[in-house]
Scaffold this active site. Structure first.
Site, PDB file in Angstrom:
ATOM      1  N   CYS A  71     -19.394 -48.441 -75.506  1.00  9.42           N
ATOM      2  CA  CYS A  71     -19.999 -48.713 -76.803  1.00  9.42           C
ATOM      3  C   CYS A  71     -21.491 -48.398 -76.739  1.00  9.42           C
ATOM      4  CB  CYS A  71     -19.749 -50.183 -77.129  1.00  9.42           C
ATOM      5  SG  CYS A  71     -21.056 -50.992 -78.025  1.00  9.42           S
ATOM      6  N   GLU A  72     -21.954 -47.581 -77.667  1.00  9.25           N
ATOM      7  CA  GLU A  72     -23.353 -47.152 -77.612  1.00  9.25           C
ATOM      8  C   GLU A  72     -24.330 -48.267 -78.003  1.00  9.25           C
ATOM      9  OE1 GLU A  72     -23.624 -43.812 -80.223  1.00  9.25           O
ATOM     10  OE2 GLU A  72     -23.980 -45.026 -82.004  1.00  9.25           O
ATOM     11  N   HIS A  73     -23.826 -49.331 -78.595  1.00 13.39           N
ATOM     12  CA  HIS A  73     -24.721 -50.417 -79.002  1.00 13.39           C
ATOM     13  C   HIS A  73     -25.019 -51.389 -77.870  1.00 13.39           C
ATOM     14  CE1 HIS A  73     -22.607 -49.465 -82.970  1.00 13.39           C
ATOM     15  NE2 HIS A  73     -23.813 -48.971 -83.048  1.00 13.39           N
ATOM     16  N   GLN A 112     -16.220 -46.099 -81.929  1.00 12.09           N
ATOM     17  CA  GLN A 112     -14.805 -45.708 -81.971  1.00 12.09           C
ATOM     18  C   GLN A 112     -14.508 -44.737 -83.120  1.00 12.09           C
ATOM     19  OE1 GLN A 112     -12.084 -49.022 -81.583  1.00 12.09           O
ATOM     20  NE2 GLN A 112     -10.403 -47.844 -82.477  1.00 12.09           N
TER      21      GLN A 112
HETATM   22 ZN   LIG Z   1     -20.903 -52.968 -78.829  1.00 16.54          ZN
END
Ligand SMILES: [Zn+2]
Length: 201
Positions: A71-73, A112
Protein backbone atom coordinates in the site's frame (compact mmCIF):
# COMPACT_ATOMS: atom_id res chain seq x y z
CA UNK A 1 18.87 2.88 2.02
CA UNK A 2 20.63 1.01 4.82
CA UNK A 3 21.54 4.25 6.58
CA UNK A 4 17.90 5.34 6.38
CA UNK A 5 16.78 2.08 7.96
CA UNK A 6 19.33 2.48 10.77
CA UNK A 7 17.93 5.94 11.42
CA UNK A 8 14.39 4.62 11.29
CA UNK A 9 15.25 1.96 13.88
CA UNK A 10 16.77 4.59 16.14
CA UNK A 11 13.74 6.87 15.70
CA UNK A 12 11.51 3.97 16.71
CA UNK A 13 13.43 3.86 20.00
CA UNK A 14 15.53 0.84 19.06
CA UNK A 15 19.24 0.31 19.30
CA UNK A 16 20.38 -0.37 15.71
CA UNK A 17 23.68 -1.71 17.00
CA UNK A 18 22.25 -4.56 19.04
CA UNK A 19 22.95 -8.00 17.67
CA UNK A 20 19.48 -8.83 16.36
CA UNK A 21 19.23 -5.60 14.39
CA UNK A 22 22.77 -5.44 13.05
CA UNK A 23 21.95 -6.91 9.66
CA UNK A 24 18.37 -5.63 9.55
CA UNK A 25 19.11 -2.60 7.33
CA UNK A 26 20.73 -4.89 4.76
CA UNK A 27 17.80 -7.31 4.89
CA UNK A 28 15.19 -4.55 4.69
CA UNK A 29 16.90 -3.02 1.68
CA UNK A 30 17.00 -6.38 -0.06
CA UNK A 31 13.35 -7.05 0.76
CA UNK A 32 12.16 -3.63 -0.44
CA UNK A 33 14.16 -3.92 -3.64
CA UNK A 34 12.46 -7.23 -4.38
CA UNK A 35 9.01 -5.98 -3.37
CA UNK A 36 9.35 -2.98 -5.69
CA UNK A 37 11.18 -4.78 -8.51
CA UNK A 38 8.17 -4.16 -10.75
CA UNK A 39 9.46 -0.66 -11.45
CA UNK A 40 12.41 -2.12 -13.35
CA UNK A 41 10.42 -4.78 -15.19
CA UNK A 42 9.82 -4.36 -18.89
CA UNK A 43 6.40 -5.71 -19.77
CA UNK A 44 7.43 -6.44 -23.37
CA UNK A 45 10.33 -8.46 -22.13
CA UNK A 46 8.03 -10.33 -19.74
CA UNK A 47 5.70 -11.16 -22.62
CA UNK A 48 8.53 -11.98 -24.99
CA UNK A 49 7.56 -14.78 -27.39
CA UNK A 50 4.34 -15.45 -25.51
CA UNK A 51 1.75 -13.76 -27.72
CA UNK A 52 0.21 -16.28 -30.08
CA UNK A 53 -2.13 -15.89 -33.01
CA UNK A 54 -4.96 -18.40 -32.66
CA UNK A 55 -8.37 -19.21 -34.01
CA UNK A 56 -10.08 -19.19 -30.64
CA UNK A 57 -12.81 -16.87 -29.46
CA UNK A 58 -13.96 -18.35 -26.14
CA UNK A 59 -13.30 -16.82 -22.76
CA UNK A 60 -9.83 -17.45 -21.33
CA UNK A 61 -9.76 -17.39 -17.52
CA UNK A 62 -6.86 -17.53 -15.10
CA UNK A 63 -8.20 -17.41 -11.57
CA UNK A 64 -6.90 -17.46 -8.02
CA UNK A 65 -3.58 -15.85 -8.86
CA UNK A 66 -1.89 -15.06 -5.54
CA UNK A 67 -0.51 -11.57 -5.33
CA UNK A 68 1.31 -9.46 -2.74
CA UNK A 69 1.66 -5.72 -2.99
CA UNK A 70 2.49 -2.72 -0.83
CA UNK A 71 0.00 0.00 0.00
CA UNK A 72 1.51 3.30 -1.07
CA UNK A 73 -0.06 5.16 1.86
CA UNK A 74 1.50 3.09 4.64
CA UNK A 75 4.10 0.86 2.94
CA UNK A 76 2.27 -2.10 4.46
CA UNK A 77 1.24 -5.21 2.52
CA UNK A 78 -2.05 -5.90 0.90
CA UNK A 79 -2.51 -9.31 -0.65
CA UNK A 80 -5.07 -11.74 -1.97
CA UNK A 81 -6.32 -13.27 -5.19
CA UNK A 82 -6.49 -11.90 -8.70
CA UNK A 83 -8.81 -13.28 -11.39
CA UNK A 84 -8.21 -12.43 -15.02
CA UNK A 85 -10.35 -13.17 -18.07
CA UNK A 86 -10.36 -12.09 -21.67
CA UNK A 87 -11.99 -13.01 -24.95
CA UNK A 88 -9.40 -13.04 -27.72
CA UNK A 89 -9.81 -11.30 -31.04
CA UNK A 90 -6.96 -13.13 -32.78
CA UNK A 91 -4.20 -13.24 -30.17
CA UNK A 92 -3.75 -14.97 -26.83
CA UNK A 93 -1.14 -14.56 -24.09
CA UNK A 94 0.71 -17.63 -22.86
CA UNK A 95 -1.16 -18.67 -19.72
CA UNK A 96 1.93 -18.62 -17.52
CA UNK A 97 2.49 -14.98 -18.43
CA UNK A 98 -0.71 -13.73 -16.80
CA UNK A 99 0.61 -14.15 -13.23
CA UNK A 100 3.85 -12.49 -14.40
CA UNK A 101 1.88 -9.44 -15.55
CA UNK A 102 0.17 -9.33 -12.14
CA UNK A 103 3.57 -9.46 -10.40
CA UNK A 104 5.04 -6.65 -12.52
CA UNK A 105 2.39 -4.25 -11.25
CA UNK A 106 1.93 -5.72 -7.75
CA UNK A 107 5.65 -5.29 -6.99
CA UNK A 108 5.35 -1.54 -6.76
CA UNK A 109 3.81 0.85 -4.27
CA UNK A 110 0.14 0.61 -5.13
CA UNK A 111 -3.47 1.27 -4.44
CA UNK A 112 -5.66 -1.71 -5.26
CA UNK A 113 -7.82 0.19 -7.77
CA UNK A 114 -4.86 1.31 -9.87
CA UNK A 115 -3.27 -2.14 -9.75
CA UNK A 116 -6.50 -3.67 -11.07
CA UNK A 117 -6.69 -1.17 -13.92
CA UNK A 118 -3.03 -1.54 -14.90
CA UNK A 119 -3.38 -5.30 -15.34
CA UNK A 120 -6.53 -4.92 -17.45
CA UNK A 121 -5.06 -2.09 -19.54
CA UNK A 122 -1.89 -4.04 -20.27
CA UNK A 123 -3.85 -7.01 -21.61
CA UNK A 124 -6.06 -4.67 -23.62
CA UNK A 125 -3.04 -2.86 -25.10
CA UNK A 126 -1.06 -5.99 -25.92
CA UNK A 127 -3.66 -8.21 -27.60
CA UNK A 128 -6.70 -5.96 -28.21
CA UNK A 129 -9.18 -8.57 -26.99
CA UNK A 130 -12.95 -8.46 -27.47
CA UNK A 131 -13.12 -7.89 -23.75
CA UNK A 132 -11.00 -8.10 -20.61
CA UNK A 133 -11.96 -8.42 -16.94
CA UNK A 134 -9.84 -8.29 -13.81
CA UNK A 135 -11.16 -8.80 -10.28
CA UNK A 136 -8.92 -8.50 -7.22
CA UNK A 137 -9.82 -9.48 -3.66
CA UNK A 138 -7.39 -8.35 -1.00
CA UNK A 139 -6.77 -7.93 2.70
CA UNK A 140 -5.05 -4.69 3.68
CA UNK A 141 -2.75 -5.01 6.68
CA UNK A 142 -2.68 -1.24 7.10
CA UNK A 143 -6.33 -1.58 8.04
CA UNK A 144 -6.49 -4.92 9.85
CA UNK A 145 -3.22 -4.66 11.82
CA UNK A 146 -4.02 -1.19 13.05
CA UNK A 147 -7.56 -2.13 14.00
CA UNK A 148 -9.00 0.50 11.67
CA UNK A 149 -12.34 -0.49 10.19
CA UNK A 150 -11.41 -4.05 10.99
CA UNK A 151 -14.39 -5.66 9.35
CA UNK A 152 -13.71 -3.67 6.18
CA UNK A 153 -10.06 -4.46 5.69
CA UNK A 154 -11.10 -6.74 2.82
CA UNK A 155 -11.66 -5.08 -0.54
CA UNK A 156 -12.82 -6.21 -3.97
CA UNK A 157 -11.96 -4.18 -7.05
CA UNK A 158 -12.77 -4.80 -10.69
CA UNK A 159 -11.91 -3.49 -14.11
CA UNK A 160 -14.16 -4.56 -16.97
CA UNK A 161 -13.80 -3.55 -20.60
CA UNK A 162 -15.37 -4.45 -23.92
CA UNK A 163 -17.68 -7.47 -23.83
CA UNK A 164 -17.39 -7.77 -20.05
CA UNK A 165 -18.67 -4.27 -19.63
CA UNK A 166 -21.27 -4.30 -22.40
CA UNK A 167 -22.67 -7.81 -22.09
CA UNK A 168 -24.27 -8.78 -18.78
CA UNK A 169 -24.28 -12.50 -19.67
CA UNK A 170 -20.55 -12.52 -20.41
CA UNK A 171 -19.89 -10.68 -17.17
CA UNK A 172 -22.08 -13.06 -15.15
CA UNK A 173 -20.42 -16.08 -16.74
CA UNK A 174 -17.05 -14.76 -15.60
CA UNK A 175 -18.24 -13.91 -12.09
CA UNK A 176 -19.86 -17.33 -11.82
CA UNK A 177 -16.65 -19.06 -12.92
CA UNK A 178 -14.50 -17.27 -10.37
CA UNK A 179 -17.15 -17.91 -7.70
CA UNK A 180 -16.55 -14.72 -5.87
CA UNK A 181 -17.23 -15.48 -2.23
CA UNK A 182 -18.51 -12.00 -1.60
CA UNK A 183 -20.91 -9.55 -3.13
CA UNK A 184 -20.40 -9.10 -6.85
CA UNK A 185 -18.11 -6.19 -7.51
CA UNK A 186 -19.53 -3.00 -8.80
CA UNK A 187 -18.82 -2.94 -12.49
CA UNK A 188 -16.44 -0.19 -13.36
CA UNK A 189 -12.83 0.76 -13.71
CA UNK A 190 -11.10 -0.14 -10.51
CA UNK A 191 -14.20 0.43 -8.44
CA UNK A 192 -13.91 -0.82 -4.91
CA UNK A 193 -16.82 -2.44 -3.13
CA UNK A 194 -15.07 -3.02 0.13
CA UNK A 195 -13.03 -0.42 1.87
CA UNK A 196 -9.51 -0.46 0.51
CA UNK A 197 -6.97 1.72 2.20
CA UNK A 198 -7.65 5.25 1.08
CA UNK A 199 -4.80 6.74 3.02
CA UNK A 200 -6.84 8.86 5.36
CA UNK A 201 -4.53 8.30 8.25
ZN1 LIG B 1 -2.64 1.77 3.59
Amino acid sequence: MQELIRRLLADLGEDPTREGLLDTPKRVEKAYKFLTSGYDADIDQVLNNALFTVDYSEMVIVKDIDFYSLCEHHLLPFFGKCHVAYIPTDKVIGLSKIPRIVDVFARRLQVQERLTNQIANTIRDKIAPVGVAVVMEATHLCMSMRGVEKQNSFAVTSAMAGAFRDNARTRMEFLELIKLGHASPVIGDGTATGMACIGED
